[in-house]
Structure formats: structure tokens, C-alpha cells
Design a protein around this motif. Sequence first.
Motif, short mmCIF file in Angstrom:
data_model
loop_
_atom_site.label_atom_id
_atom_site.label_comp_id
_atom_site.label_asym_id
_atom_site.label_seq_id
_atom_site.Cartn_x
_atom_site.Cartn_y
_atom_site.Cartn_z
N GLY A 253 1.10 -28.59 -42.07
CA GLY A 253 -0.22 -28.04 -42.32
C GLY A 253 -0.44 -26.65 -41.74
N LEU A 254 0.54 -26.14 -40.99
CA LEU A 254 0.42 -24.81 -40.39
C LEU A 254 0.70 -23.72 -41.42
N PRO A 255 0.09 -22.54 -41.25
CA PRO A 255 0.44 -21.42 -42.13
C PRO A 255 1.93 -21.14 -42.06
N LYS A 256 2.50 -20.69 -43.17
CA LYS A 256 3.94 -20.47 -43.24
C LYS A 256 4.41 -19.51 -42.15
N LYS A 257 3.62 -18.47 -41.88
CA LYS A 257 4.05 -17.50 -40.87
C LYS A 257 4.11 -18.12 -39.47
N VAL A 258 3.28 -19.12 -39.21
CA VAL A 258 3.33 -19.81 -37.93
C VAL A 258 4.57 -20.71 -37.88
N GLN A 259 4.84 -21.41 -38.97
CA GLN A 259 6.06 -22.22 -39.04
C GLN A 259 7.29 -21.36 -38.79
N GLU A 260 7.34 -20.22 -39.45
CA GLU A 260 8.48 -19.32 -39.31
C GLU A 260 8.60 -18.80 -37.88
N LEU A 261 7.47 -18.53 -37.24
CA LEU A 261 7.48 -18.09 -35.85
C LEU A 261 8.06 -19.16 -34.93
N LEU A 262 7.63 -20.40 -35.11
CA LEU A 262 8.11 -21.49 -34.26
C LEU A 262 9.61 -21.67 -34.41
N VAL A 263 10.10 -21.54 -35.64
CA VAL A 263 11.54 -21.71 -35.90
C VAL A 263 12.33 -20.52 -35.36
N SER A 264 11.86 -19.31 -35.61
CA SER A 264 12.60 -18.12 -35.14
C SER A 264 12.61 -18.04 -33.62
N ALA A 265 11.54 -18.48 -32.98
CA ALA A 265 11.50 -18.50 -31.51
C ALA A 265 12.53 -19.50 -30.97
N ALA A 266 12.71 -20.61 -31.68
CA ALA A 266 13.72 -21.59 -31.27
C ALA A 266 15.11 -20.99 -31.39
N GLU A 267 15.36 -20.25 -32.45
CA GLU A 267 16.65 -19.59 -32.64
C GLU A 267 16.91 -18.59 -31.51
N GLN A 268 15.90 -17.79 -31.18
CA GLN A 268 16.07 -16.79 -30.13
C GLN A 268 16.28 -17.43 -28.77
N SER A 269 15.52 -18.47 -28.47
CA SER A 269 15.68 -19.12 -27.16
C SER A 269 17.07 -19.74 -27.03
N SER A 270 17.64 -20.20 -28.15
CA SER A 270 18.98 -20.78 -28.12
C SER A 270 20.04 -19.71 -27.89
N VAL A 271 19.84 -18.54 -28.46
CA VAL A 271 20.75 -17.41 -28.20
C VAL A 271 20.70 -17.05 -26.72
N ASP A 272 19.50 -16.97 -26.19
CA ASP A 272 19.33 -16.66 -24.77
C ASP A 272 19.98 -17.74 -23.90
N GLU A 273 19.81 -18.98 -24.31
CA GLU A 273 20.36 -20.10 -23.55
C GLU A 273 21.88 -20.04 -23.48
#
Length: 345
Positions: A253-273
Motif C-alpha cells: 500500500g506504500l507509494p512506489k517511490k517509498v517501496q523503492e527507497l526501502l529496497v535501495s536502502a537495504a541494498e546499500q546497507s548490505s554493501v556497507d556491511e
Amino acid sequence: MLKFTGYVAAAIVSALCLASPVRADEAYPRLNFTYAHMVAANNALAKFDVRWMEIVEQRSGGRIKFKVFWSGAMGGPTEIPDLVGAGSVDFGSTALGYLPSQFPLSGVVGNMQRTFATPTDARKASMEIFSLPPVQAELTKANIVILNTTTANPYNLTCTKPIKTMEDLKGKRIRANGKYPPIFFNTFGASPQTIAFAEMYEGLEKGLIDCAWMSHDFAISSKLNEVAKFAIDLNLGAVPATQLLVNRKKFDGLPKKVQELLVSAAEQSSVDEAKYLAEVMTNTIKMDMPAKGMTYVHFEDEKKFVAAEPNMPKIWEKDIAAQGQPEAAKAIADILQKYRAKLVN
């Protein structure tokens, strides 16, 4: 705003923000999410879940915020998936491997010994598995989406005695909870013991167990070096530690741009990890172990170990097929075997 605790320079975040064609406060709605986590905020397992929240908050210009219930304050590790699925909280972090009956497919990733050579492999394999249709069906039934999985450096043994040979493994009491770890260690004549994570220090101190099974850096952060002075270099495989869950109905139910933000932030945090874990592994061996009086022991019988070790994905596949899901078991086992081949030659 959560305090920035990651090691990545703030300049990276600034560059990402500058790259946006619109201001962050114009791009995202104001949202306040609730989040239940199984461990404390300062626990190593939470470090890159915190990093994920930082990225989301920063990239949204502070319009998206999280209220976190740490240390199982909303429910224990086995309760968090139901809390998220029911909508009692929006997000949650726990290990689905703790619930093999409810998550026989998605929970496999945290229960495989000697399957992932590196944390990056552990994360990639996990996300591949989570995307498979039968796994998605399992997650949809629970009304959850998995956004990410945190990982740990390869697990090893931290012991009260040096372990150099296959003979040395025989009879050793090794903390190994659950269904599959005991099967693995029994193969070598060891004696798996079921002991809670919080009781490992006392178990080693009192001689109830001889070895703890975890990464070298986790062992030192848990102060096990005070009661177990020998770190064995045998790579028992990196581990997908906890999964980041979100209520499926909420996410959809979230706006697409929020969904994309949540996913891209997960990708970035994994790179950092991944970068962080590589640095920690090197520093642990070269600096922390000598400073804390630990001896880094080389396991001399690795070829014999590899020849004798069980193929854990194959054992798991047989179990799941017997439970009536042979096609799903094979699809997942194929991914596990692909990554296992990089570790076990």
C-alpha cells in the motif's frame, strides 16, 4: 534522526542526496513506522539494520522515521514474524530459521553449515531463494515481505583447547542448537550441545562445552576470549543471520517511490556491511586476537574434513521433499549447491 554509526563517510550520503532531481521533502510523504527487533541496538546483529534506517531517514529528508522496540520488547524472536504479519508492527528483524515448521523454505538460509564462503555469497543466495515462487507463497501466507538479510563472517570454532586434527574433534562438546547443526557436527564424532546463546560464556567457563560455533569477531564481542583462548581457522561457512521483514499489506500500500527507497536502502546497507565485515575479520585476526591473548590455530586436516563432511543442502532437500515439497526443495537446493561449490571444492 538516528545517530550515524556506520563507517561510511557522510560525503557518500550527501552525494546521493544531491543526485536526486527533486528535494527529498518533496519526494516522500511523512511516515512513521514501528519496528520490532530481536536484539539490543548495540548488538552486532543490529548494526546494519540501524544503518538501513539511517539511509531511509537521510534519503527521505527526515520525513520517514522509525520507532524501534529493541531486545524483543514487542515479542521474542519466534513471535516477531506473527507480529509483523498481523500488523502489530510494520517491520521486524528475526531469524526465520528459528521457525522451521512455519518457514520450512525461507528459514533454510540460516541453518546450512559449510554452504556460503563469504557474507556476500550468503546474502546473494538468500535473496535468490526468497524470490522463488514457492518461497513467496510461504511468505504471502504469513503476510510478510523480506526486504533484506543481515550476514555474519564465516563461522569458526572458539575453543578451550586447540583443535588441529580430525582426531581432536572427536568427543568435543560443541554448542550447536537446532536440527541441522547437530547433524553436521555428529559426522565428525563431536558431541553437539544445546545451549542458549547467552549461556555460552558460562558453559565454556565451567567446562560444559569445549567450543562455541560462531565467527571470530562475534566470539570476541561476546567476550568468549576470556574463557576460551583458541580460535580455530577452519571456515564453517558464512551465515545469513537475521531477516528484515515488513508487513506485506502495508508494503503493497506504500507509494512506489517509498517501496523503492526501502529496497535501495537495504541494498546499500548490505554493501556497507560486506566492506565492514571484511575489515573486521582482518583486524580480529591480526590485532584483536594477539591483544586478548588468543592463539589462532591452524586446522591441519582440512582435506580430510572436506572428504568427510555431509552435504547439508542435500540433507535438507531430502527432508523437505519428504514433507511434500520436492519441487520447491530442489529449486532451493540447486541455489545452495551452486554457492556451496565455491566453498567446498
